[in-house]
Design an enzyme around this catalytic site. Sequence first.
Site, PDB file in Angstrom:
ATOM      1  N   ASP A 441      35.605  32.467  37.522  1.00 18.37           N
ATOM      2  CA  ASP A 441      35.277  33.825  37.956  1.00 18.37           C
ATOM      3  C   ASP A 441      35.945  34.107  39.299  1.00 18.37           C
ATOM      4  O   ASP A 441      36.419  33.187  39.976  1.00 18.37           O
ATOM      5  CB  ASP A 441      33.742  33.919  38.065  1.00 18.37           C
ATOM      6  CG  ASP A 441      33.280  35.344  38.255  1.00 18.37           C
ATOM      7  OD1 ASP A 441      34.048  36.273  37.952  1.00 18.37           O
ATOM      8  OD2 ASP A 441      32.140  35.529  38.731  1.00 18.37           O
ATOM      9  N   GLU A 444      40.778  36.746  40.992  1.00 19.97           N
ATOM     10  CA  GLU A 444      41.877  37.736  41.138  1.00 19.97           C
ATOM     11  C   GLU A 444      42.798  37.398  42.297  1.00 19.97           C
ATOM     12  O   GLU A 444      43.982  37.738  42.191  1.00 19.97           O
ATOM     13  CB  GLU A 444      41.289  39.132  41.306  1.00 19.97           C
ATOM     14  CG  GLU A 444      40.547  39.648  40.086  1.00 19.97           C
ATOM     15  CD  GLU A 444      39.220  38.929  39.826  1.00 19.97           C
ATOM     16  OE1 GLU A 444      38.597  38.467  40.803  1.00 19.97           O
ATOM     17  OE2 GLU A 444      38.838  38.798  38.662  1.00 19.97           O
ATOM     18  N   ASP A 520      32.618  42.729  34.466  1.00 22.78           N
ATOM     19  CA  ASP A 520      31.358  43.398  34.783  1.00 22.78           C
ATOM     20  C   ASP A 520      31.307  44.822  34.226  1.00 22.78           C
ATOM     21  O   ASP A 520      31.342  45.814  34.964  1.00 22.78           O
ATOM     22  CB  ASP A 520      31.143  43.391  36.296  1.00 22.78           C
ATOM     23  CG  ASP A 520      31.095  41.972  36.850  1.00 22.78           C
ATOM     24  OD1 ASP A 520      30.977  41.031  36.035  1.00 22.78           O
ATOM     25  OD2 ASP A 520      31.189  41.802  38.073  1.00 22.78           O
TER      26      ASP A 520
HETATM   27  C1  GLC Z   1      30.854  38.211  38.939  1.00 24.76           C
HETATM   28  C2  GLC Z   1      31.063  37.913  37.459  1.00 24.76           C
HETATM   29  C3  GLC Z   1      29.733  37.848  36.766  1.00 24.76           C
HETATM   30  C4  GLC Z   1      28.845  36.802  37.433  1.00 24.76           C
HETATM   31  C5  GLC Z   1      28.711  37.098  38.925  1.00 24.76           C
HETATM   32  C6  GLC Z   1      27.979  36.004  39.666  1.00 24.76           C
HETATM   33  O1  GLC Z   1      30.344  39.475  39.111  1.00 24.76           O
HETATM   34  O2  GLC Z   1      31.924  38.834  36.863  1.00 24.76           O
HETATM   35  O3  GLC Z   1      29.894  37.556  35.397  1.00 24.76           O
HETATM   36  O4  GLC Z   1      27.587  36.777  36.848  1.00 24.76           O
HETATM   37  O5  GLC Z   1      29.987  37.249  39.511  1.00 24.76           O
HETATM   38  O6  GLC Z   1      28.616  34.796  39.563  1.00 24.76           O
END
Ligand code: GLC
Length: 840
Positions: A441, A444, A520
């Site tokens: 995650d 980017e 998200d």
């Molecule tokens: C980001 C991710 C999401 C995750 C969050 C906390 O927003 O896209 O899927 O739950 O981070 O880690």
Amino acid sequence: MDLKKAALALRSIGLPAAARTAWYAFIKDQRNRFYAARRRTGKPVPPGALQEASPVSSGARFRFAQAELEAIFLAQDLVRLSWSPGTAPAPYALARQEWPPVETQLSQKDEEYILSSQNLEIVISQNGSLLFRQPGGDPLRSELPPERQERKLNHTSRDNAGMAAWVHNAHMQAEECIYGLGERAAPINRRGGAYRMWNSDPGGSYDPGKDPLYLCIPAYLSLHRGGSCLVFYENSYPASFDFRSAEKNSPSAQCSTVIFEGGMLRYYFMAGAPDQLLERYTELTGRPSMPPRWALGYHQSRWGYKTEADVRRIAAGFKEHEMPLSAIHLDIDYMDGYRVFTINQQNFPDLLGLSKDLAEQGVRLVAIVDPGVKVDTEYSVYQEGRKDGYFCNLPGGKLSLGPAWPGWSAFPDFTDPFARHWWGEQYRKLLDLGIAGFWHDMNEPAALAAWGDMTLPMATQHKLEGCPGDHQQAHNLYGLLMNRASYEGLRLLNPEQRPWIFTRSGWAGVQRYAWNWTGDTNTSWPSLRQTIPTLLGLGLSGLPFSGPDIGGFSGDPSAELYLRWFELSAFLPLFRTHSATGLADREPWVYGEPVTSIAREYLRLRYRLMPFFYSLAWEACQSGCPLVRPLFWLNPAEPSLWKVDDSFLLGDAMLVAPVLEESITTRVVRLPGAGQPPQSDPLNWYDLWTSKLVEENGDIVVSTPPERTPVFVRAGAIIPMESGRQLALHVYAPVGDMTETTALRLYSDAGDGFGDWRLDTYRLSAKEGALEIIRQSRGNYPFPYNRVTIFLHGASPALAVVDGKGMGLKGRRLELENFERIVFIPPGSQTLSDILPQEN
Ligand code: GLC
């Protein structure tokens, strides 16, 4: 940021962290302003007149007054074009760099040169405009001369070649459609929109129309009446792709405009039907390797399973509700203060014990891994990375820090092979605790900024395999290379098992290392609908494995929205429920009846369809063709299919038309083949749920009670389903006669590891009501089923001849151990010899 988003952000990170994001946004803005002020941009420069053309091995070089073009054929239908000046890219996207020579010819006709292979011609004119066509064919693509804008650094003597910006215009045909460009919250046909290439965390959650998102890919497929082609720009700099002017201008001036803010203008052009294009594109940028079979099962996740007890409760819930489950995901709460590669010992005192217990129930643990490493001198990952120089610096040598979940964080420079190796080794800690999959995650990379661009300052330095550059050049590569580091690390650490990674960010070639999810998404009906064009676009950009957060990330879905999202996702490669922190529970039983029972039915169907999904996954790994395909895949010459994005094909046998609106009781489904001018091989469809052949033509209206997502199966296909060691082959009879065609390729292996495999190919033909199925197998893995049941749909034979012996049917069902050849004889047919093909 609207109020809802601000509230979500505060709930996610808390007040002190929010203050940090404001401070960071402020200093990053200052840095970026200072960095940008060091540049001046020159006037656009066209290539000028062509001065010299010379053949080289597999291609030719063209010297213009102010630019140079090199065109090299890598295959008969694939050519690489490089306009310089400009820095050549590090070949991160490429899986294949050595190509056998291609015989090409360079000829001159009037003022133009023609460079050709057997299958493709490029016409190069005096001013640098290019036209691509198949020999004797209509133009596939016609480009205007590219223009270069020099961008000089004001006060350094550094080679400025990399700083050229390139503007590339191409004519667009009247009905041309554009697909791909990576992950986009846009309609399947990208024409009429403008898209940025800059991997971005939208912050909070996003709605349809938001651009850019986390995973941009500078490649698009174009489809028009003259054929189809794909263009991939191998340039990681920020870019814009604008297909809007086509709508504003007169037909003669319909142009797309692509602008890259640096680097050489290097791109690959390929021609062919969409499936051939995907095959070529993924030959160039790579294909995934086989995922472990469990990854195609159902995954349960949420941001907020905080303790071992939570995880055990969820696993028990699935058992209690008799719902199959393959994985539970651990979001950031499993870590010690969000320090990556650590465990919160208080909440997870025995993670190894937990993973073992779950594994016994067939449930894997997947753990999130973020790239931001907490600045903490007591923390070994930070210490090591700092000591060995693996983190990104600012000019002058200070760390380029940004706020992430653990607070101020340093970011590994994945463009440095040593840093990649070091990062790959960190996974040992999690593997040793029984973690089976990794969720990448914030790559980017995202640095939490209260406003502006949520990433590192542009001045951030990257090693880029020994040709250093800044964050402009490296940003879009960051996710790709984080996945590469981990994939390579996992292969070394755990050579007997297939790595399973899924990622938020990436770039061209990321499919070699990871699956993806759509990030998200907002919890809304429009976001549910957006899932289809987003996934279709990812598939057409080379990523065959992906899926959404079921129910949307940001809010609490109604029971109806959750159920419809669940039904849709049962037919997607990644089948996972996930949600933001602070929301209501979202396990598939929390809504009570009838949702629980319906969700259970879809879960069970998904697991019965496992051989179908697994075989499609194998096909994607072989050919790059996505699992989720647009309807035009079956008939690219039919314009009425070019823009359909409220339904999709699963492989080439199933058509899924999910319910995408609230409270509807019917929906319209467009079935390819139906109602269109007769084709050589007309397409017919059966309703999956009723087994009835669809008799109507054109767009059909189907009813959509809560338990029904409309799904159709193509006549002439065989769908495999399993239950334990029993295989069911659902044969959907062709309408009328059909010459022998591959109806199913069934792939089997141990489900993990790199051992033996087998492929059973089932060929189907029909003649005067008789059906013949021939099975041929390859590979050494033993046939994994001890019983095969054939279910016939659309045919009621009187008799079956199995490997030469007559056998009775139970209705439309035939039970066997296995077979090589079956002929089903219709009632009232003459002699067997009239019907059976001649034996040699
Ligand atoms: C980001 C991710 C999401 C995750 C969050 C906390 O927003 O896209 O899927 O739950 O981070 O880690």
